[in-house]
Design a protein around this motif. Structure first.
Motif, short mmCIF file in Angstrom:
data_model
loop_
_atom_site.label_atom_id
_atom_site.label_comp_id
_atom_site.label_asym_id
_atom_site.label_seq_id
_atom_site.Cartn_x
_atom_site.Cartn_y
_atom_site.Cartn_z
N GLU A 181 0.73 -1.16 -0.04
CA GLU A 181 -0.04 0.15 -0.04
C GLU A 181 0.99 1.28 0.10
OE1 GLU A 181 -3.37 0.65 2.53
OE2 GLU A 181 -3.52 -1.51 2.74
N ALA A 182 1.97 1.10 0.77
CA ALA A 182 3.00 2.39 0.66
C ALA A 182 3.44 2.58 -0.50
CB ALA A 182 4.07 1.92 1.61
N LEU A 183 3.88 1.49 -1.28
CA LEU A 183 4.42 1.64 -2.81
C LEU A 183 3.58 2.47 -3.50
CD1 LEU A 183 6.74 -1.35 -3.04
CD2 LEU A 183 7.31 0.96 -3.71
N ALA A 184 2.06 1.71 -3.41
CA ALA A 184 1.22 2.18 -4.32
C ALA A 184 0.80 3.74 -4.08
CB ALA A 184 -0.06 1.57 -4.10
N LEU A 185 1.27 4.40 -3.09
CA LEU A 185 0.90 5.81 -2.83
C LEU A 185 1.54 6.65 -3.87
CD1 LEU A 185 -0.78 6.90 -0.36
CD2 LEU A 185 1.39 7.51 0.64
N PRO A 186 0.79 7.48 -4.29
CA PRO A 186 1.38 8.46 -5.33
C PRO A 186 2.56 9.18 -4.72
CG PRO A 186 -0.88 8.66 -5.58
CD PRO A 186 -0.73 7.75 -4.49
N GLY A 187 3.98 9.33 -5.45
CA GLY A 187 4.88 10.14 -4.89
C GLY A 187 5.76 9.28 -4.27
N VAL A 188 5.34 8.03 -3.75
CA VAL A 188 6.61 7.28 -3.16
C VAL A 188 7.38 6.52 -4.25
CG1 VAL A 188 6.73 4.97 -1.74
CG2 VAL A 188 5.04 6.76 -1.36
N LYS A 189 8.65 6.52 -4.14
CA LYS A 189 9.57 5.99 -4.90
C LYS A 189 10.27 4.94 -4.53
CE LYS A 189 8.28 9.65 -7.74
NZ LYS A 189 7.64 9.33 -8.63
N ALA A 190 10.35 4.53 -3.36
CA ALA A 190 11.19 3.36 -3.11
C ALA A 190 10.71 3.15 -1.55
CB ALA A 190 12.61 3.64 -3.14
N VAL A 191 10.56 1.71 -1.26
CA VAL A 191 10.61 1.43 0.16
C VAL A 191 11.63 0.25 0.31
CG1 VAL A 191 8.77 0.16 1.69
CG2 VAL A 191 8.33 1.53 0.06
N VAL A 192 12.21 0.44 1.36
CA VAL A 192 13.42 -0.55 1.93
C VAL A 192 12.89 -1.25 3.08
CG1 VAL A 192 15.60 -0.47 3.09
CG2 VAL A 192 15.18 0.60 0.62
N THR A 193 13.31 -2.57 3.33
CA THR A 193 13.22 -3.28 4.48
C THR A 193 14.44 -4.06 4.75
OG1 THR A 193 12.18 -5.48 3.75
CG2 THR A 193 10.80 -3.62 4.16
#
Lengths: 287, 157, 746
Positions: free
Chosen positions: C64-76
C-alpha cells in the motif's frame, strides 16, 4: 488541514462549529505545534485567533485586568500595573517554557491545553480569575477552575473558545505568589506546584486566602483546608505547618517519569509554605 | 491545499507557497534557502531555530509558516550588516564561544534580542534568558563571556 | 632521538588564541551542516520504527505504501545482504531490523517520497505484523538466569560457564595478591552502584544525503565524526567497492562519540539505489534518542581497603555493563580505567557485557570510564571520610606516576596526575571556606587517549600560502589547531595557512575523530608533512644556490645556508621558494601517513562546591574548577572549551540525565523536555586550569584533551552531595527524588 485566520469572534465560532473533523485554536501555538510534530494530533482545522479584536491586549476593567486570550507571556511581563497587582500570576505565566516560548505562549492556551502541570493555572485559580467564553451562543463568564476537566480535556463545548481571562480588583494589602518544583532551573514541566493568594489586615493578619496546587492531581486543586490554615494567622510556623500538611493531604498525584507519589506529596507542601511566605511579604506582612 | 504567504525576512519582501501545516522553520530552510536556523528538536526545547517575529524572540519550529503573512521575520542571516559582523558575532569568534557551532545561530539571535531590551544584563540574566538555547559543547561559560563582551562593546559604541 | 620525540622549544604560534578559520561561517549561519545540503531531484527519506522492545517481525506488507502516489522506494531488512563479519552485521542489523525488533525505536522499514508529507503518509501504510516477545531493559535483571534472552549466539569464549544467557563477554584486569592487600587494610568499604544510560545529546540530529547512480557509483554527504569509517561501513553493507563510494563530511553539530558509526546512512543509500534519485534522511529528536547510540547502563560493585593513614592496600571492581541488544566491548575500557589513577600493589577488575532490549551503544566521551571511576572514586571518598583524611592528600599519597605499573597492564611514562592534584590542592577554590549548607566534592579522572591512522597533505602555493588537507571533521576548533601547528613548523603566519577537511576520495584513510586523537595524531602528521615540505624547499634553495641540500637549513620560515662553509646567500623565504617552484622542479607539497602511537594518557581533577535543598532534594552547583593535563595546549581556548564542555556533560549525567524505560520496555523521555541536559542557568562559571606536562610521544608534547573531563564530575558531585546530606549516594543520576530519599534515610 485548513488554516483560517478569522477577523471576528462570530466568524471564528462559526468556523469551529462547522468543522466536522478535529479543530484546534492557534494563539501562541507552543502546545498545538508540539502535538502536531509528535503526531499526537492531526487537526483538520486550525483557527488562528490572533486577528480577533482585543485578543492581544491587556485592558483595565472594574479595577482589575482583562487579558486577551492571545496575549503572550512576554507581554504580561512588560505590563507594570498587572505585575504589581498580580505578581504571582505573572511569574507563573512567565515560567512557561523558554524566552522563545514566552514570545508566544498564552495563559488561555496554558489553561485550555489542560495539562495538570500547567504553570499559570494554579496562580489563576488562586487569584479567583474568570474566563470569558465565546461560541455559537452568547458569551459567558466562568470561574477558571471550571475549564480543565482532566489531562488534555476541557469543559468547553463544540465551537467554544476562550477570548479573555479576567483578574479581579485587589483589596489593599493583597498579593500572590507561585512556585513550582522542577529538576533543572528552567525548561522543565512542573513536578509539583503551589500558588497562594493572600489579603492581610492592617496588623498583618491573613483575612482571606486561596491556595491552589498544580501537577498533583488530574486537574488543578483549590484546597480550602490549606486556605483555612492561613486565615487568621500571621504566618506563624504552626500555620505554615498546617498549610503544608493540608496541601500534602489534598494532593492526589501519580507516579511517573517526573516524580513519585511520595515525592510530589512532600514537595507540594514545601512549595506551598514557601509561596505563602513570598505572598505574605509582598502583601506587606512582616514575619 | 497549499497557501501563499507574503512576508518580510531580514527586511526583504518574500513570497512562498506551502502546505498549511508547514512550520516557519521548514519554510525558511526549504523554501527560502535560509538554513542558518537549525532544527535540533522541533518541539521548542533547544532554541536552535530561534528567529524574531515582529522583533519578538520565538522558536521558528513552533510557528506556522502561514502565521508569517504580513509579519516581519529576523534570522541569523540578517544579523551582520553586509560584510560587517555584529559585535555579538565578533565576540563569539574572539571568545571561542562556539565549538561545533550548530547552536550558535540560535544563540546569537537570542542574545541580540536580549541586548536590545537589556543592554547591561547580569551574568545570571544572560543565563536565564538563554536557558532555552541548548549548547552541548561549551558548558556555556565562554558563551556568557562573549555576550557580556559584546554588550560592553555595544555600550561603548 | 626518535622523530616524534618531544623536544622542549619556545613556540611562536602554538599556544596562542587565534580566531578559528570557520568562525565567520558559523556565526553567520552559512556553515553547512548535515541537514543543509540539497541535490537535484532529491527525495525525502523516512524510517518506520518498532514500538516494541522485543518482538518477532512476522511480516511486513509494503504494497500500500508503494502504491501511494509520490512514493519512489521502500526498503526493509530484506534489501540488505549482511556481511559475514559479526561486527559489520550488527551495524547493518541495527540500521534495519532483520526479523526481530530488539528495542523500542528499531528501524523496520523506510520510504523515499517526493515530500515529507507523502513520506509520512506512506509510513502509515506499511503493515508490520509483530509477535511480541518478553523483554528486559535492566542490566541486573538481564543477568538473571530466568531473564528473557535478547539474542542467542553472541556469547564469546571469554564468558565463564554459569553466566546468564544475556552475558556475551567477560574480561579481567589487574595484578598482585588481593587477599593479602585487603588483609593489610584498617578498613574495607564495599559498595554497589548503578548508573543510568545517558545520551551524547548533540544538538544536530543525524542527517545525510545519499546519491547512488545506476553505474554503481555513490556520493554520501553526512554529519559524521569519521567519513572514512562511514565509507567502510556503508560500502560493506551495500556490497560496494570503497572507491565507488565517496563520503563528504558536512560541518558537524556535535558528536561526542555518537557520530562514530552509521544509522541512517546505509538506509539512505539503499533508498537512493532503489529510487534512482538522491535521498535525504534527517532524524527527528525522538529518533535520535530512541535509535542512535546512548551509553551503557551499568551496575558496579567496588571493594577498597585502606590503612588509617590513607594508603590503599587493595582495590577490586565488578562491572556489569549493558550496551543494548548487541555485543559491546565498552566494559573492557571501564575495567581498564577503573583504578588507573592509582598506584596499587593489588588490584583486580572484572567486567561482563550483558544484552538488554535497548539501542546499540555508541561511544560517548571516554566510553566506559566515567561509570567505573565514579564507583571507585565514591568508595575512596567514603574511606577518606571514615578516617577523617583530606581527599586530595589521600589521592596524592596513592597517585599513579611515572613508573607505576597501571592497573590495566602498561607502565606509565611521564604523566600529569600528581601535578594536577598538587595544582588543585594549591588552588584558591580548594581552600575557600565553605558556607553553611555547602559541601565540596573531589574526584580524579582518566582517559587513555588514542593515536591511530592519519594522513595529511600540505600544499605550498606559489603565492607563499599553504593549504593543509586533513581527514578528520572539525568538531570543536581542530582546523585552528592544525593550522597553528603547520604555521609553527613552517615558520609562517597563521593567516597564511588554510586547513580543510577532505572527502574520502581526496586523501588516504583517517581514523574517526574520537578518543581525543585529532590534535595529537593529525598534529603529528601535519608537523611531519610540514617537515617533508621543508625538506623539499631546502632542496629547491640548494638547487638555486648550487650547494648541497644538506648544507641548507630551515628557520623562521626561510631556507638559510647552514653555517659559513655553506656559502653566503641571503635566506629564501617560503614565499620566495614557492614563487619560483615551477622553474625549480614543479609544485611543492609535503605528505605524511602514519598509524600514530604514543598518545600519552590524560588525567584530570575536578572540584565542585554545591548546595542541596534539604526539603526538595535539588542540588545547585555553585562553583566548579577543572584541572587537566593537556601536554601542550595548542589552542588554549579550545582546550578550555573541551574541559568545560566535558564537565558540563558530566554535571548533567550526575544530576538529571537518564534513559527512562517503562514497564512496557519503551523509552519514556525521548526528547529534550524530559531528557534533561544542563541549560545555561543550571551551571556556574566553569574555571579551567590547564597543566602542561609534555607528552614524550608528540613533537610538541601534545596530549588529547577531549575526553577526560567528562570522567570526574560524576563522583565529584556524588561525593559533594553525600557529604552535604550525610548519606552515601550510590545511583546516578542523583535526581531530586533520589536525593530527598537519601536525606530522609540519613
Amino acid at each position: 488541514m485548513r488554516y483560517e485566520k478569522p477577523q471576528t469572534v462570530a466568524e471564528a465560532a462559526r468556523l469551529l462549529s462547522a468543522e466536522k473533523g478535529l479543530s484546534r485554536i492557534l494563539a501562541g501555538g507552543t502546545d498545538v505545534l508540539v502535538q502536531m510534530k509528535s503526531g499526537l494530533i492531526e487537526p483538520d482545522l486550525i483557527v488562528d485567533i490572533k486577528a480577533l479584536p482585543g485578543l492581544r491586549s491587556i485592558v483595565a476593567e472594574a479595577g482589575g485586568f482583562r487579558v486577551g486570550a492571545a496575549v503572550a507571556g512576554a507581554q504580561l511581563a512588560e505590563d507594570r500595573d498587572l505585575k504589581k497587582a498580580w505578581p504571582g500570576v505573572v511569574e507563573a505565566a512567565n515560567l512557561i517554557g523558554s524566552t522563545q516560548v514566552q514570545g508566544r505562549c498564552t495563559m488561555a492556551g496554558n489553561l485550555c491545553n489542560a495539562s495538570p502541570a500547567a504553570d499559570s493555572v494554579p496562580a489563576l485559580v488562586a487569584a479567583g480569575a474568570t474566563v470569558r467564553i465565546a461560541g455559537p451562543g452568547a458569551a459567558r463568564d466562568v470561574a477558571v477552575e471550571t475549564i480543565p476537566a482532566g489531562p488534555g480535556k476541557t469543559t468547553l463545548k463544540k465551537g467554544e473558545f476562550v477570548t479573555s481571562i479576567f483578574l479581579p480588583a485587589r483589596p489593599a494589602r493583597s498579593a500572590d505568589a507561585y512556585l513550582r518544583f522542577i529538576p533543572r532551573s528552567e525548561m522543565d514541566i512542573a513536578v509539583a506546584a503551589a500558588a497562594v493568594n493572600l489579603t492581610l489586615d492592617a496588623e498583618g493578619r491573613v483575612t482571606a486566602a486561596r491556595v491552589a496546587l498544580g501537577a498533583v492531581a488530574p486537574t488543578v486543586l483549590l484546597v480550602e483546608a490549606a486556605a483555612a490554615a492561613l486565615i487568621g494567622s500571621k504566618l506563624e510556623e504552626a500555620a505554615l505547618e498546617k498549610l503544608s500538611a493540608a496541601c500534602s493531604a489534598a494532593a492526589k498525584p501519580i507516579d511517573d517519569k517526573r516524580g513519585s507519589v511520595a515525592y510530589r506529596k512532600d514537595v507540594v507542601g514545601v512549595l506551598a509554605k514557601r509561596a505563602a511566605r513570598i505572598a505574605y511579604t509582598r502583601a506587606g506582612g512582616k514575619q | 491545499m497549499s497557501i501563499t504567504v507574503s512576508t518580510s525576512v531580514n527586511g526583504d519582501a518574500v513570497e512562498f507557497v506551502c502546505p498549511p501545516e508547514e512550520t516557519l522553520l521548514d519554510a525558511l530552510r526549504n523554501r527560502l534557502g535560509l538554513t542558518g536556523a537549525k532544527e535540533g528538536c522541533g518541539t521548542g526545547d533547544c532554541g536552535a531555530c530561534s528567529v524574531t517575529l515582529n522583533g519578538r524572540l520565538v522558536c521558528s519550529c513552533l510557528v506556522l509558516a502561514a502565521e508569517a503573512e504580513g509579519q516581519e521575520i529576523g534570522t541569523i542571516e540578517g544579523l551582520a550588516q553586509g560584510d560587517k559582523l555584529h559585535p555579538l558575532q565578533q565576540a563569539f569568534i574572539d571568545h571561542a564561544a562556539l565549538q561545533c557551532g550548530v547552536c550558535t545561530p540560535g544563540i546569537l539571535v537570542a542574545a541580540d534580542a536580549l541586548l536590545k531590551q537589556n543592554p547591561e544584563p547580569s551574568d545570571e540574566e544572560v543565563r536565564f534568558w538563554l536557558a532555552g538555547n541548548l549548547c552541548r559543547c561549551t558548558g556555556y561559560d565562554k558563551i556568557v563571556r562573549a555576550v557580556q563582551a559584546a554588550a560592553a562593546e555595544m555600550r561603548r559604541a | 632521538m626518535a622523530f616524534d620525540a618531544y623536544q622542549k622549544r619556545e613556540f611562536k604560534l602554538v599556544g596562542t588564541r587565534v580566531p578559528r578559520p570557520d568562525g565567520i561561517d558559523k556565526v553567520t549561519g552559512r556553515a553547512m551542516y548535515g541537514a543543509d545540503p540539497v541535490a537535484p531531484g532529491m527525495l525525502v527519506g523516512r524510517i518506520l520504527r518498532s514500538p516494541h522492545a522485543h518482538a518477532k517481525i512476522v511480516a511486513i506488507d509494503t504494497s500500500e505504501a508503494l502504491a501511494l502516489p509520490g512514493v519512489k522506494a521502500v526498503v526493509t531488512g530484506a534489501d540488505f545482504v549482511l556481511p559475514q563479519d559479526a561486527f559489520l552485521a550488527d551495524i547493518g542489523e541495527n540500521a534495519m531490523a532483520q526479523g526481530k525488533s530488539l528495542y523500542d525505536g528499531h528501524a523496520v522499514a523506510a520510504v523515499a517520497a517526493i515530500s515529507a508529507e507523502v513520506a509520512k503518509a506512506a509510513l502509515k501504510k506499511i503493515k508490520v505484523t509483530y509477535e511480541v516477545l518478553p523483554h528486559v531493559t535492566d542490566v541486573d535483571a538481564a543477568m538473571k538466569a530466568a531473564a528473557p534472552v535478547v539474542r542467542e549466539g553472541l556469547r564469546l569464549e571469554s564468558v565463564p560457564d554459569g553466566a546468564g544467557g544475556n552475558v556475551t563477554h567477560f574480561c579481567e584486569f589487574g595484578h598482585g595478591d588481593l587477599a593479602a592487600g585487603f588483609a593489610k587494610a584498617d578498613k574495607i568499604v564495599e559498595r554497589s552502584f548503578k548508573t543510568a544510560a545517558t545520551h551524547q545529546g548533540y544538538i544536530e540530529p543525524h542527517a545525510c544525503l545519499a546519491s547512488v547512480t545506476a553505474d554503481g557509483k555513490a556520493d554520501l554527504w553526512c554529519c559524521t565524526q569519521g567519513q572514512f569509517n562511514v565509507r567502510w561501513l556503508c560500502s560493506e553493507l551495500m556490497g560496494m567497492e570503497a572507491s565507488q563510494l565517496r563520503v563528504t563530511p558536512s560541518e558537524i553539530g556535535g558528536g561526542f562519540g555518537g557520530k562514530t558509526t552509521v544509522f541512517i546512512e546505509p538506509v539512505a543509500l539503499m533508498l537512493s539505489k532503489k529510487a534512482g534519485r538522491p535521498v535525504k534522511i534527517v532524524m527527528s529528536r525522538d529518533e535520535v534518542f530512541r535509535a542512535t547510540g546512548p551509553t551503557v547502563s551499568t551496575s558496579i560493585d567496588v571493594k577498597i581497603g585502606m590503612t588509617k593513614d590513607g594508603r590503599i592496600t587493595a582495590g577490586e571492581a565488578k562491572l556489569r555493563y549493558s550496551g543494548g541488544a548487541y555485543q559491546c566491548m565498552t566494559v573492557e575500557m571501564g575495567g581498564q580505567a577503573a583504578f588507573a589513577c592509582y598506584d596499587l600493589e593489588a588490584v583486580r577488575t572484572q567486567g561482563w557485557n550483558v544484552l538488554t532490549n535497548r539501542p546499540k551503544e555508541a561511544a560517548y566521551r571516554a566510553p566506559g570510564a566515567p561509570q567505573a571511576i565514579y564507583a571507585v572514586e565514591s568508595v575512596v571518598d567514603e574511606l577518606c571520610q571514615e578516617f577523617g583524611l583530606d581527599p586530595i592528600e589521600v589521592r596524592i599519597k596513592n597517585a599513579a606516576k611515572k613508573g607505576t605499573k597501571s592497573s590495566y597492564g602498561p607502565t606509565f611514562d611521564d604523566i600529569g596526575l600528581m601535578a594536577t592534584l598538587e595544582a588543585a590542592k594549591k588552588h584558591p577554590h580548594y581552600t575557600a571556606p565553605l558556607k553553611p549548607g555547602q559541601a565540596r566534592g573531589v574526584s580524579c579522572g582518566f582517559w587513555f587517549n588514542f593515536g591511530g591512522n592519519t594522513c595529511v597533505t600540505l600544499n605550498v602555493n606559489t603565492d607563499g600560502t599553504v593549504g593543509v588537507t586533513e581527514g578528520n571533521p572539525d568538531i570543536g576548533g581542530s582546523r585552528a589547531s592544525i593550522s597553528l601547528m603547520a604555521a609553527e613548523e613552517l615558520g609562517i603566519p597563521y593567516e597564511k595557512v588554510r586547513t580543510i577537511v577532505a572527502d574520502t576520495a581526496s586523501l588516504g584513510f583517517c581514523d574517526v575523530t574520537d578518543g581525543s586523537r585529532v590534535t595529537f595524531a593529525v598534529g603529528i602528521a601535519t608537523i611531519r608533512a610540514a617537515r617533508d615540505a621543508i625538506k623539499k624547499m631546502c632542496g629547491r634553495a640548494a638547487k638555486i644556490w648550487g650547494i648541497a641540500e644538506e648544507a641548507v637549513e630551515w628557520r623562521e620560515g626561510a631556507a638559510h645556508p647552514a653555517g659559513p662553509n655553506a656559502g653566503k646567500f641571503p635566506p629564501m623565504t617560503l614565499a620566495e621558494i614557492a614563487a619560483v617552484s615551477f622553474q625549480t622542479g614543479g609544485p611543492i607539497a609535503g605528505h605524511h601517513e602514519v598509524n600514530a602511537d604514543g598518545a600519552g594518557v590524560s588525567f584530570g581533577v575536578h572540584l565542585v562546591d554545591l548546595e542541596v535543598d534539604k526539603e526538595t532534594g535539588a542540588t545547585k552547583i555553585q562553583r566548579y574548577t577543572v584541572f587537566q593535563d593537556a601536554g601542550k595546549a595548542v589552542h588554549p581556548d579550545y582546550v578550555e572549551g573541551q574541559m568545560q564542555g566535558g564537565a558540563a556533560q558530566g554535571i548533567g549525567w550526575a544530576l538529571n540525565e537518564e534513559y527512562i524505560y517503562g514497564d512496557d520496555g519503551r523509552l519514556q523521555n525521548a526528547g529534550f523536555l524530559d531528557y534533561r541536559v544542563p541549560v545555561a542557568s543550571d551551571l556556574p562559571p566553569i574555571e579551567a586550569v590547564i597543566l602542561e606536562i609534555p607528552n614524550p610521544g608528540h613533537p610538541y608534547g601534545v596530549r588529547g584533551v577531549g575526553e577526560t573531563s567528562i570522567v570526574p564530575p560524576l563522583a565529584a558531585i556524588s561525593n559533594g552531595i553525600s557529604r552535604a546530606v550525610g548519606k552515601r549516594l550510590q545511583q546516578l543520576p542523583m535526581s531530586p527524588p533520589r536525593v530527598l530519599k537519601a536525606i530522609k534515610s540519613a
